[in-house]
Enzyme design. Structure first.
Site, PDB file in Angstrom:
ATOM      1  N   LYS A  48       0.846  -1.207   0.000  1.00 49.57           N
ATOM      2  CA  LYS A  48       0.000   0.000   0.000  1.00 49.57           C
ATOM      3  C   LYS A  48       0.878   1.253   0.000  1.00 49.57           C
ATOM      4  CE  LYS A  48      -3.960   1.890   2.630  1.00 49.57           C
ATOM      5  NZ  LYS A  48      -4.881   1.649   3.758  1.00 49.57           N
ATOM      6  N   SER A 123      -9.872   1.906   2.837  1.00 45.00           N
ATOM      7  CA  SER A 123      -8.966   2.620   1.976  1.00 45.00           C
ATOM      8  C   SER A 123      -7.960   1.745   1.236  1.00 45.00           C
ATOM      9  CB  SER A 123      -8.204   3.665   2.794  1.00 45.00           C
ATOM     10  OG  SER A 123      -7.354   3.017   3.739  1.00 45.00           O
ATOM     11  N   SER A 147     -10.147  -0.538   6.918  1.00 46.06           N
ATOM     12  CA  SER A 147      -9.562  -0.406   5.586  1.00 46.06           C
ATOM     13  C   SER A 147      -8.881  -1.638   5.011  1.00 46.06           C
ATOM     14  CB  SER A 147      -8.555   0.739   5.567  1.00 46.06           C
ATOM     15  OG  SER A 147      -9.252   1.936   5.412  1.00 46.06           O
TER      16      SER A 147
HETATM   17  N1  GLN Z   1     -13.375   4.390   6.408  1.00 43.33           N
HETATM   18  C1  GLN Z   1     -12.696   4.683   7.621  1.00 43.33           C
HETATM   19  C2  GLN Z   1     -12.189   6.102   7.589  1.00 43.33           C
HETATM   20  O1  GLN Z   1     -12.348   6.709   6.600  1.00 43.33           O
HETATM   21  C3  GLN Z   1     -11.569   3.718   7.857  1.00 43.33           C
HETATM   22  C4  GLN Z   1     -10.376   3.981   7.041  1.00 43.33           C
HETATM   23  C5  GLN Z   1      -9.200   3.115   7.413  1.00 43.33           C
HETATM   24  O2  GLN Z   1      -9.351   2.073   8.042  1.00 43.33           O
HETATM   25  N2  GLN Z   1      -8.013   3.593   7.076  1.00 43.33           N
HETATM   26  O3  GLN Z   1     -11.645   6.610   8.501  1.00 43.33           O
END
Ligand code: GLN
Length: 447
Positions: A48, A123, A147
């Protein structure tokens, strides 16, 4: 090819595999990769874009970090390289890991390989889409509020969010430091155990790293162990028909495999979203204060003074969602609101933890939904609050620091994957993998 099969390949075969994956990724229209670097020889693992790999571009999919080159390896990358793996390719993501769809990336949205008009989740959407789409055999993602697990569910692959503190965060671009964990996204449960074993363990470079010995999960995998598994009845009432169907299917398969199901309710779930979005944005606003045009990445031009430099660099460099969260985070931390929001959220976080622990007095595991529905269409979520709400099943796990594994259960009538997660007590991860393996064998899901 699965990760465990790739472990048996010769050096030459691995090189060919690496080349083949990179070539495929370059041709693909999924936009899952945002870089095609590779770091040495070995089993290729997609990384990532928020994890430092020495001499690679690392941008967290943000304009503000364009041009920044990582000066060192994250601890997970050192561990991969030492174990004979080769970081290969950069996975797309939501900007600074803020989002649930991978649409907020500076590089544009990633598409879901099951239906290119839909999001892959986020994400870590690039990581999940690449593994599901045959562009990577396995990948690393990060999970702050779902995410890893949610994109894994939308793409029909396995994703594991470790217990907070089990995997070093050294070299991971911080979003919300008390919630972030790096973890594997793979094609099956055994591959997730193999990759997790490599990246787990104490690291003195991360002050929140847990000083506990990591005992190999993969070597101790046992699908025949029987567990008591709690299902949260009031959770499932909020999920779509597809998710409810997957729930029924999984419960039946687990019972048939000899596990015991317990029905439970959680009273404080209605506070999860507010608590998470106060704590996560407060930490994000603090962590992102370091991006000022002086130290990292991109710097605004034609500036009059230092204030102007900070202002212009940040205005130009951050996307809309990131700015929204910086504003929210600074608001909940500001004097006058700190007690009312931030401190209160920390208190509620304890309540949520206590409730989970109560369930773990009676059950080894919890089975829970990941997202309220299957992957939504690209561009269909316009209201940020609607997006935040879709995190309702994943964020409590990060608030409490628990381990959870997301796995595919079935496909719906449109051939889209539906996943669920198994959650355990902190540091008690083996039962998750054992039960997931027994469920995987019972269901025989194919992508
Ligand atoms: N959707 C959640 C957020 O926007 C989780 C994102 C994540 O786990 N990085 O904060």
């Amino acid at each position: 090819m699965k990760l465990k099969e790739a472990l048996n390949l010769s050096k030459e075969e691995l090189k060919a595999l690496q080349d083949e994956l990179l070539a495929k990724a370059k041709e693909s229209d999924l936009n899952a990769y945002v870089g095609f670097e590779c770091a040495g020889e070995g089993v290729p693992i997609l990384i990532k874009d928020n994890i430092q790999v020495k001499n690679w571009s690392v941008t967290s999919a943000s304009k503000i970090l364009q041009g920044y080159i990582a000066p060192y390896n994250a601890t997970v990358i050192e561990k991969l390289i030492n174990a004979g793996f080769a970081p290969t390719g950069r996975a797309n993501m939501d900007e600074f890991a803020m989002g649930s769809t991978t649409e907020s990336s500076f590089y544009g949205a990633t598409k879901n390989p099951h239906d290119k008009t839909r999001v892959p989740g986020g994400s870590s959407g690039g990581s999940a889409a690449a593994v599901a789409g045959g562009l990577a055999i396995a990948a690393l993602g990060s999970d702050t509020g779902g995410s890893i697990r949610q994109p894994a569910a939308y793409c029909g692959v396995v994703g594991f969010k470790p217990t907070y503190g089990k995997v070093s965060r050294y070299g991971l671009a911080a979003y919300a430091s008390s919630l972030d964990q790096i973890g594997p996204i793979t094609q099956d449960v055994e591959d997730a155990a193999i990759l997790y074993d490599i990246i787990a363990g104490h690291d003195s470079k991360d002050s929140t790293s847990a000083n506990v010995e990591h005992i190999s999960i993969a070597k101790n995998l046992d699908a025949n162990k029987k567990y008591t598994i709690a299902v949260i009845d009031n959770y499932i009432a909020e999920a779509s028909e597809d998710v409810q169907k997957a729930y029924e299917l999984a419960i039946k398969a687990l019972e048939d495999a000899g596990h015991k199901i317990l029905h439970k309710n959680l009273a404080n779930t209605k506070y999860d979203i507010a608590t998470y979005y106060i704590i996560a944005t407060a930490e994000a606003a603090t962590n992102l204060a370091r991006f000022d045009g002086v130290r990292y990445g991109r710097r605004a031009e034609d500036v009059k003074n230092t204030h102007d430099l900070f202002f212009k660099t940040r205005s130009e460099g951050f996307g809309e969602e990131v700015k929204r969260r910086i504003l929210l985070g600074n608001f909940v931390l500001s004097s006058g609101y700190y007690d009312a929001y931030y401190i209160k959220a920390q208190k509620v976080r304890h309540l949520i933890r206590d409730e989970f622990n109560k369930i773990f007095d009676e059950a080894d595991l919890i089975l829970s939904p990941i997202a309220p529905s299957v992957a939504p269409k690209l561009g269909s979520i316009e209201d940020p609050l609607e997006m935040y709400k879709s995190d309702m099943f994943t964020i409590a796990i990060n608030l409490v620091g628990l381990p959870a594994l997301s796995m595919p259960i079935m496909k719906n009538s449109e051939d889209l994957p539906v996943g669920l997660q198994l959650i355990a007590k902190a540091f008690n991860e083996q039962p998750i993998f054992n039960a997931a393996l027994s469920l995987e064998r019972a269901l025989n899901y194919t992508n």
